[in-house]
Structure formats: C-alpha cells, structure tokens
Design an enzyme around this catalytic site. Sequence first.
Site, short mmCIF file in Angstrom:
data_model
loop_
_atom_site.label_atom_id
_atom_site.label_comp_id
_atom_site.label_asym_id
_atom_site.label_seq_id
_atom_site.Cartn_x
_atom_site.Cartn_y
_atom_site.Cartn_z
N LYS A 81 -29.15 -8.21 -38.67
CA LYS A 81 -29.39 -7.92 -37.25
C LYS A 81 -30.85 -8.09 -36.91
O LYS A 81 -31.21 -8.41 -35.78
CB LYS A 81 -29.02 -6.48 -36.95
CG LYS A 81 -27.60 -6.09 -37.27
CD LYS A 81 -27.32 -4.74 -36.63
CE LYS A 81 -26.14 -4.06 -37.20
NZ LYS A 81 -26.48 -3.13 -38.31
N LYS A 120 -29.79 -12.74 -46.47
CA LYS A 120 -28.51 -12.34 -45.88
C LYS A 120 -28.59 -12.37 -44.36
O LYS A 120 -29.67 -12.19 -43.79
CB LYS A 120 -28.07 -10.97 -46.42
CG LYS A 120 -28.60 -9.78 -45.70
CD LYS A 120 -27.89 -8.50 -46.13
CE LYS A 120 -28.54 -7.35 -45.36
NZ LYS A 120 -27.64 -6.45 -44.71
N LYS A 161 -37.10 -3.51 -46.71
CA LYS A 161 -37.32 -3.16 -45.30
C LYS A 161 -38.73 -2.65 -45.06
O LYS A 161 -39.31 -2.90 -44.00
CB LYS A 161 -36.28 -2.15 -44.82
CG LYS A 161 -34.90 -2.78 -44.69
CD LYS A 161 -33.98 -2.03 -43.76
CE LYS A 161 -32.73 -2.87 -43.51
NZ LYS A 161 -31.71 -2.22 -42.74
N1 AQP Z 1 -24.79 -10.34 -44.26
C1 AQP Z 1 -23.83 -9.47 -44.54
N2 AQP Z 1 -22.72 -9.86 -45.20
C2 AQP Z 1 -21.72 -8.97 -45.48
N3 AQP Z 1 -21.78 -7.66 -45.10
C3 AQP Z 1 -22.86 -7.25 -44.44
N4 AQP Z 1 -23.21 -6.05 -43.92
C4 AQP Z 1 -24.42 -6.15 -43.32
N5 AQP Z 1 -24.89 -7.40 -43.43
C5 AQP Z 1 -23.94 -8.11 -44.11
C6 AQP Z 1 -22.38 -4.86 -44.01
O1 AQP Z 1 -22.18 -4.37 -42.69
C7 AQP Z 1 -22.08 -2.96 -42.76
C8 AQP Z 1 -22.96 -2.35 -41.73
O2 AQP Z 1 -24.31 -2.65 -42.00
P1 AQP Z 1 -25.43 -1.78 -41.31
O3 AQP Z 1 -25.46 -2.03 -39.89
O4 AQP Z 1 -25.26 -0.38 -41.64
O5 AQP Z 1 -26.77 -2.14 -42.02
P2 AQP Z 1 -27.39 -3.34 -42.75
O6 AQP Z 1 -26.69 -3.61 -44.03
O7 AQP Z 1 -28.82 -3.02 -42.88
O8 AQP Z 1 -27.11 -4.50 -41.72
P3 AQP Z 1 -27.99 -5.62 -41.18
O9 AQP Z 1 -27.16 -6.28 -40.18
O10 AQP Z 1 -28.50 -6.50 -42.23
O11 AQP Z 1 -29.18 -4.91 -40.45
P4 AQP Z 1 -30.72 -5.03 -40.69
O12 AQP Z 1 -31.14 -6.31 -40.13
O13 AQP Z 1 -31.25 -3.85 -39.96
O14 AQP Z 1 -30.95 -4.96 -42.16
C9 AQP Z 1 -22.41 -2.53 -44.18
O15 AQP Z 1 -21.21 -2.26 -44.88
C10 AQP Z 1 -23.09 -3.73 -44.75
O16 AQP Z 1 -22.87 -3.85 -46.15
#
Ligand code: AQP
Length: 338
Positions: A205, A202, A115
């Site tokens: 968001k 992956k 990140k």
């Molecule tokens: N691609 C994914 N596949 C399976 N699980 C996922 N999670 C996130 N992306 C995937 C799971 O969703 C939960 C919440 O995630 P989060 O919002 O706390 O943060 P993150 O993992 O940083 O999610 P994003 O969507 O990928 O956000 P950005 O783009 O900001 O990095 C967690 O249980 C996570 O494992």
Amino acid sequence: MEQPTNRVFSGVQPTGNLHLGNYLGAIRNFVGLQETHECIYCVVDMHAITAWQDPKELAHNTREVAAAYIAAGVDADKQVIFNQSKVSAHAELTWILNCVARIGWLNRMTQFKEKAGKNRENASVGLYDYPVLMAADILAYRATHVPVGDDQKQHLELARDIAQKFNNDFAEFGGEDFFPQPEPLIMGAATRVMSLRDGSKKMSKSDPSDMSRITLTDTADDIAKKIRKARTDPEPLPSELDGLKDRPEADNLVGIYAALADVTKEAVLQEHGGSQFSSFKPALADLANEKLSPITGEMARLMEDTTYIGSVLQKGSQRASAIAQPVVARVKEIVGFI
Ligand code: AQP
C-alpha cells in the site's frame, strides 16, 4: 474456560490503497474459511496508526476495509466484522503480553527493520511493538487459525512464542495450556504478490508508485494499463515451472493469473507457455477485471451506505468484546491482578 477448536482471526490495516496482494493473500481466503470456521475479521486501525494517518482518511479507509470484506463475500450477519479500536481487550492484553515478550525477540522482526529503514530512531514505539499487538489480537480470541500473506509468517511465529511463554511462566497459576498455538494459514498460488514495477519487492500500500499495484478501487482501464506497463523480460513464457527461475516479474504475473483463475502455476504455463507478454498481459488483465470488478462495484455501493457499514462495525465490536473480554479477565486473574 472452553477452548475453541476452529476459530479464525485475521485483520487488514486501513491504510488506504487496498491492493491485489491484500485480496489474494488474505481477504479472499477469509471468504472460504467461513464455511468451516467461526471467523472474526478485524479492521486493525490501531496497527494503522503505528505510522502517521490522516484522521479523516483513517475513518474512510476503515469503512473501506470493512466494505472490502463484505464485497468479497464475508457474511456480516454470521461472522464478526469490527474495528480493533472499539474493543479495549486488544490494548489491555497487549500491555500484559509486552511484559511476556522479550526485546531480543522483537529485535529480530524484519518488518520493523524494513519499515523503520535507516531512520530507526524516529520510528514510533508503536511500530516496534506492532507484533505484540498482533499477538494480542489473535490471543484475545484464543484463535486457532490465522489466514495471512507470507509476509506475516514471522509475526505469527512470534505470537506462538509469546503464547508459549505466557503458558509456561504462569503454568502453576492457571496459565498452563491457556493460550493455543495459533496456526498460520498461508493459502493459494499468490501468498506473496510482488510489485508490478519490481519483482523483488512485495506489492504494498505504501509504495509511492500507484503503477506498482492493482487496487480494489481501480477501473478496468486502470487495471489494463497497469498490467500492460508491468515490468517483464523479453523472453516468452516458459512451459515448465523451472523456466520461471530467475524471472521474478514473469513468475509474479503467472502467480497472479493462477490465483485469480484458481488453478496452479503449472496449469497456467501449460496453457500460455510459449506466449509473448504482448498476448499474456491482455489475457491477465481480462481475468483480473472479471474477478475484481464485481468486488469493486459492490465496495463502491457499500461505501455510499455509511449507516450500514457503521452498524456492521458496531454490532461486530459488541460480539467481539463478548468473546475477548472474558479471556482478558481470566488473563488478569492468572497474572494476579485484583
Ligand atoms: N503483496 C502481498 N501479497 C500477499 N499478501 C499480502 N498482504 C499484504 N501484502 C501482500 C497480506 O494482506 C494482509 C493485510 O496486510 P496489512 O494491511 O495488515 O499490512 P501489510 O502486510 O503491511 O500490507 P501492505 O499492503 O504491504 O502495507 P504497507 O505498504 O503499509 O506495508 C496480511 O495478511 C498480509 O500478509
């Protein structure tokens, strides 16, 4: 202080664009666990601000994550749904755990490296400290189980190390066995949903391309279009799991299908092996729409009722505080605060 044996804690960041990965990797699993566990589901707004958030959007997105939990099937009367910033125990315990965690441990966290990217000097201190806040989230409730996607495994291991070190450091002051070792629950056929545009990244968001993800606010047309345009290779689907090796995009779509249909990837290949993507993709789009549209519809309805969502978060934060504050009070005693 009694240690619960089946307490679940998990959270999702209100950073917008809630997607299929968040649903299949986390939120959907939250629903099943309420049958057997006491569940605490948090909207982690303090985690969200480790990267810049527009304050108005943050408020909207916080309600949206709560709405997604409820629309997916979490019972807001029986389980605890709240937003992190309303319960001061998270911040208080983070400080104490900051003094337990080691810099060397945080330096190994791959999410921070990804990140922060090349511009590490300019990343917030909060982004670096994110995993300690996550440990505090879990340990403030002395939670035993944490349902997360595969990407959070390393942070969970860190939370376990922090719990262990706290227990050891303060063993003779009442800290022995104080924190449980929280178990990650990484469940289902899609623990890491990949981007629809690039099978090596992956689904996330923050991906600049909206075509990379299916969101929980997409219409049936959006879903069909995104799946139709999803990157694939020219080969038909294999009939055996082995045939998905080195085909990350095909593997991802099969995994998504399996998770949505609640079957194994083998079962999907038995049914669709030999099919071209031109016939598999519409079948996947129909399935995704069938499973997601009731949730999307209910989320939209709940988002109209800000009073209801506000009352769920308010009541949830009172219940969460009632559990976490005594734990933090005991931690303060253990470390010698008077
Ligand atoms: N691609 C994914 N596949 C399976 N699980 C996922 N999670 C996130 N992306 C995937 C799971 O969703 C939960 C919440 O995630 P989060 O919002 O706390 O943060 P993150 O993992 O940083 O999610 P994003 O969507 O990928 O956000 P950005 O783009 O900001 O990095 C967690 O249980 C996570 O494992």
